[in-house]
Design a protein around this motif. Structure first.
Motif, PDB file in Angstrom:
ATOM      1  N   GLN A 161       7.643   6.798   4.491  1.00  9.40           N
ATOM      2  CA  GLN A 161       6.737   5.759   4.993  1.00  9.40           C
ATOM      3  C   GLN A 161       7.110   4.379   4.427  1.00  9.40           C
TER       4      GLN A 161
ATOM      5  N   CYS B   2       6.617  14.158  -2.724  1.00 12.08           N
ATOM      6  CA  CYS B   2       6.352  12.759  -2.379  1.00 12.08           C
ATOM      7  C   CYS B   2       7.329  12.225  -1.334  1.00 12.08           C
TER       8      CYS B   2
ATOM      9  N   GLN C 257       1.723   6.532  -7.084  1.00  8.89           N
ATOM     10  CA  GLN C 257       0.639   7.434  -7.477  1.00  8.89           C
ATOM     11  C   GLN C 257       1.066   8.886  -7.301  1.00  8.89           C
ATOM     12  N   CYS C 258       1.759   9.177  -6.209  1.00  9.55           N
ATOM     13  CA  CYS C 258       2.223  10.545  -5.958  1.00  9.55           C
ATOM     14  C   CYS C 258       3.230  10.977  -7.017  1.00  9.55           C
TER      15      CYS C 258
ATOM     16  N   SER D 251       0.839  -1.205   0.000  1.00 12.36           N
ATOM     17  CA  SER D 251       0.000   0.000   0.000  1.00 12.36           C
ATOM     18  C   SER D 251       0.877   1.259   0.000  1.00 12.36           C
ATOM     19  N   GLN D 252       1.972   1.284   0.783  1.00 11.54           N
ATOM     20  CA  GLN D 252       2.873   2.435   0.784  1.00 11.54           C
ATOM     21  C   GLN D 252       3.563   2.588  -0.593  1.00 11.54           C
ATOM     22  N   ASN D 253       3.902   1.458  -1.188  1.00 14.62           N
ATOM     23  CA  ASN D 253       4.534   1.505  -2.512  1.00 14.62           C
ATOM     24  C   ASN D 253       3.562   2.064  -3.542  1.00 14.62           C
ATOM     25  N   ASP D 254       2.322   1.626  -3.515  1.00 20.93           N
ATOM     26  CA  ASP D 254       1.318   2.126  -4.455  1.00 20.93           C
ATOM     27  C   ASP D 254       1.076   3.617  -4.264  1.00 20.93           C
ATOM     28  N   GLN D 255       1.022   4.077  -2.988  1.00 21.28           N
ATOM     29  CA  GLN D 255       0.814   5.498  -2.721  1.00 21.28           C
ATOM     30  C   GLN D 255       1.989   6.327  -3.259  1.00 21.28           C
ATOM     31  N   LEU D 256       3.223   5.827  -3.102  1.00 22.26           N
ATOM     32  CA  LEU D 256       4.400   6.548  -3.613  1.00 22.26           C
ATOM     33  C   LEU D 256       4.365   6.636  -5.137  1.00 22.26           C
TER      34      LEU D 256
ATOM     35  N   TYR E 196       5.768  10.018   1.481  1.00 19.19           N
ATOM     36  CA  TYR E 196       5.414   8.658   1.074  1.00 19.19           C
ATOM     37  C   TYR E 196       6.660   7.771   0.988  1.00 19.19           C
TER      38      TYR E 196
END
Length: 154
Positions: free
Chosen positions: A146, A140, A129-130, A122-127, A143
């Protein structure tokens, strides 16, 4: 403009010139006195005129061919150069023996980089996306921090 000469340029001599005497009137080996001068040799006919060189071929015009002629000429030159170099390499290999290449792997002992642990997806996906939406990657940073923290905990 014609010249005022009465002699025409197409006049030819009426008889051939006598042969050269080379400085002596009588042969040196003769011991008899010459009684009378020898009769003049019979006049010889003039030698035939020398064959003229054939007219040069008309010059080729320089214009024409366009871009493709220059391109094809360059391509043929490159191909000839490549063939010449490969023939030279084969000749050197025949004399010196075949070349041997040794491959050295610098990262043999190291492991492949670890994949992102399943709990940090989930942290990888958020990074990701950012990074795709943000104009500046410094936005970013939170992220990224995190994701690193998650990877250290695993």
């Amino acid at each position: 403009m014609p010249r005022g000469s009465s002699r025409s340029s197409s006049s030819t001599p009426k008889r051939a010139a006598p042969p050269p005497s080379y400085g002596s009137k009588t042969p040196a080996s003769s011991s008899k006195p010459a009684a009378a001068p020898a009769a003049a040799p019979a006049p010889q006919s003039a030698p035939p005129p020398a064959a003229s060189a054939p007219a040069p071929a008309p010059a080729q015009s320089g214009g024409g061919g366009g871009m493709m002629s220059g391109l094809m000429g360059s391509m043929m030159s490159g191909m000839a150069t490549g063939v010449g170099m490969s023939a030279a390499n084969r000749a050197v290999d025949a004399v010196m023996g075949p070349r041997q290449t040794e491959v050295v792997h610098r990262h043999e002992g190291e492991q492949a980089p670890a994949a992102v642990p399943a709990q940090c997806t989930s942290q990888n996906d958020q990074l990701k996306q950012c990074m795709q939406t943000a104009a500046d990657s410094s936005q970013c940073q939170w992220y990224l921090d995190q994701l690193k923290a998650c990877q250290q905990q695993s």
